[in-house]
Design a protein around this motif. Structure first.
Motif, mmCIF file in Angstrom:
data_model
loop_
_atom_site.group_PDB
_atom_site.id
_atom_site.type_symbol
_atom_site.label_atom_id
_atom_site.label_comp_id
_atom_site.label_asym_id
_atom_site.label_seq_id
_atom_site.Cartn_x
_atom_site.Cartn_y
_atom_site.Cartn_z
ATOM 1 N N TRP A 295 0.854 -1.178 0.000
ATOM 2 C CA TRP A 295 0.000 0.000 0.000
ATOM 3 C C TRP A 295 0.895 1.235 0.000
ATOM 4 C CZ3 TRP A 295 -1.536 -4.423 2.481
ATOM 5 C CH2 TRP A 295 -2.868 -4.808 2.370
ATOM 6 N N MET A 296 0.456 2.276 -0.678
ATOM 7 C CA MET A 296 1.112 3.579 -0.620
ATOM 8 C C MET A 296 0.607 4.257 0.649
ATOM 9 S SD MET A 296 2.939 3.654 -3.408
ATOM 10 C CE MET A 296 3.259 5.294 -4.057
ATOM 11 N N LEU A 297 1.518 4.842 1.425
ATOM 12 C CA LEU A 297 1.169 5.446 2.714
ATOM 13 C C LEU A 297 1.140 6.959 2.594
ATOM 14 C CD1 LEU A 297 3.540 3.451 5.101
ATOM 15 C CD2 LEU A 297 1.229 2.860 4.361
ATOM 16 N N TYR A 298 0.066 7.553 3.081
ATOM 17 C CA TYR A 298 -0.098 9.006 3.077
ATOM 18 C C TYR A 298 -0.426 9.466 4.489
ATOM 19 C CZ TYR A 298 -0.365 8.426 -1.943
ATOM 20 O OH TYR A 298 -0.084 8.102 -3.248
ATOM 21 N N LEU A 299 0.322 10.432 4.967
ATOM 22 C CA LEU A 299 0.086 11.032 6.276
ATOM 23 C C LEU A 299 -0.929 12.158 6.112
ATOM 24 C CD1 LEU A 299 1.011 11.102 9.270
ATOM 25 C CD2 LEU A 299 2.722 12.779 8.571
ATOM 26 N N ARG A 300 -1.951 12.161 6.975
ATOM 27 C CA ARG A 300 -2.957 13.222 6.938
ATOM 28 C C ARG A 300 -2.369 14.469 7.612
ATOM 29 N NH1 ARG A 300 -7.878 10.407 6.151
ATOM 30 N NH2 ARG A 300 -7.757 8.276 6.919
ATOM 31 N N GLU A 301 -2.359 15.559 6.897
ATOM 32 C CA GLU A 301 -1.870 16.823 7.441
ATOM 33 C C GLU A 301 -3.035 17.554 8.124
ATOM 34 O OE1 GLU A 301 1.237 17.387 7.540
ATOM 35 O OE2 GLU A 301 1.970 15.993 6.030
ATOM 36 N N SER A 302 -2.716 18.489 9.013
ATOM 37 C CA SER A 302 -3.753 19.213 9.756
ATOM 38 C C SER A 302 -4.670 20.027 8.844
ATOM 39 C CB SER A 302 -3.124 20.115 10.822
ATOM 40 O OG SER A 302 -2.237 21.031 10.213
ATOM 41 N N ASN A 303 -4.186 20.410 7.671
ATOM 42 C CA ASN A 303 -5.011 21.188 6.733
ATOM 43 C C ASN A 303 -5.844 20.302 5.799
ATOM 44 O OD1 ASN A 303 -3.163 20.185 4.926
ATOM 45 N ND2 ASN A 303 -2.397 22.173 4.246
ATOM 46 N N GLY A 304 -5.767 18.980 5.995
ATOM 47 C CA GLY A 304 -6.533 18.052 5.172
ATOM 48 C C GLY A 304 -5.763 17.448 4.021
ATOM 49 N N ASP A 305 -4.581 17.984 3.720
ATOM 50 C CA ASP A 305 -3.762 17.430 2.642
ATOM 51 C C ASP A 305 -3.200 16.068 3.042
ATOM 52 O OD1 ASP A 305 -4.190 19.672 1.094
ATOM 53 O OD2 ASP A 305 -2.218 20.558 1.488
ATOM 54 N N LEU A 306 -2.798 15.312 2.032
ATOM 55 C CA LEU A 306 -2.131 14.034 2.250
ATOM 56 C C LEU A 306 -0.699 14.153 1.748
ATOM 57 C CD1 LEU A 306 -4.880 11.562 0.959
ATOM 58 C CD2 LEU A 306 -4.286 12.049 3.337
ATOM 59 N N THR A 307 0.266 13.687 2.555
ATOM 60 C CA THR A 307 1.680 13.692 2.179
ATOM 61 C C THR A 307 2.148 12.254 2.024
ATOM 62 O OG1 THR A 307 2.080 15.748 3.382
ATOM 63 C CG2 THR A 307 4.005 14.376 2.890
ATOM 64 N N PHE A 308 2.699 11.924 0.850
ATOM 65 C CA PHE A 308 3.226 10.584 0.614
ATOM 66 C C PHE A 308 4.449 10.369 1.505
ATOM 67 C CE2 PHE A 308 6.087 7.859 -2.108
ATOM 68 C CZ PHE A 308 5.443 6.669 -1.804
ATOM 69 N N VAL A 309 4.416 9.300 2.318
ATOM 70 C CA VAL A 309 5.508 9.043 3.259
ATOM 71 C C VAL A 309 6.193 7.699 3.047
ATOM 72 C CG1 VAL A 309 4.641 10.603 5.046
ATOM 73 C CG2 VAL A 309 3.892 8.216 5.039
ATOM 74 N N GLY A 310 5.633 6.830 2.198
ATOM 75 C CA GLY A 310 6.292 5.553 1.971
ATOM 76 C C GLY A 310 5.341 4.475 1.491
#
Length: 178
Positions: free
Chosen positions: A64-79
């Motif tokens: 699975w591609m992992l995305y961290l939820r940011e406080s502003n609602g964006d998703l950041t690819f982390v691994g």
């Protein structure tokens, strides 16, 4: 099949993930701990993506591609994190994170529901993890997940530390729901 946790959104790899995976595979920490100190070529990274896609097709599991939820609602690819066919009886669990996301317990948070997924949906007795002896971070994380060290092994000509978690010892099916 997507998986969500408190901080993470995870989705299966897709054919559109070549650029993202290449950036991940060339991250200095990934190169040091997983790629044996050598950055992969784009073709080598794309070959890994093809392997990941093939495993989803053949076995019904993969990364699975992992995305961290940011406080502003964006998703950041982390691994990436997930499952890989190891041999005729075992499935391997693994995680690969950018250096900037290391130390934030993302691996633990992502792998718990993946372990639950594996034991709830696959006809397996155990999960395994093979880790290079110099990768102390992954060894600690694997122990924190509840895997037991079983000794050294050789896989594809490389020495690894071998860990296992048996279905009966799985602490995640009751706590984590996929």
């Amino acid at each position: 099949m997507n998986i969500e946790t408190r901080r993470l959104f995870m989705r299966p790899v897709s054919v559109l993930d070549g650029d993202a995976l290449y950036r991940l595979h060339c991250d200095p920490l990934v190169v040091e701990l997983i790629m044996q100190g050598r950055s992969p070529t784009r073709e080598e990274s794309d070959a890994r993506l093809s392997l990941y896609l093939d495993e989803w097709r053949r076995y019904g599991y993969g990364f699975w591609m992992l995305y961290l939820r940011e406080s502003n609602g964006d998703l950041t690819f982390v691994g990436r994190a997930g499952l890989r066919h190891y041999d005729d009886k075992d499935v391997e669990i693994g995680c690969c994170l950018f250096g900037f996301s290391s130390g934030k317990k993302i691996a633990l948070e992502s792998l718990g529901p993946i372990i639950a997924y594996a034991f709830e949906r696959l006809p397996i007795v155990r999960l395994v993890s093979v880790i290079r002896p110099e990768n102390i971070r992954s060894q600690k994380m694997t122990a924190n997940l509840g895997f037991s060290y079983r000794g050294m092994t050789e896989h594809n000509g490389t020495a690894f530390r071998f860990y296992e978690m048996k279905r009966a010892d799985n602490p995640f099916c009751e706590r984590e729901k996929v």
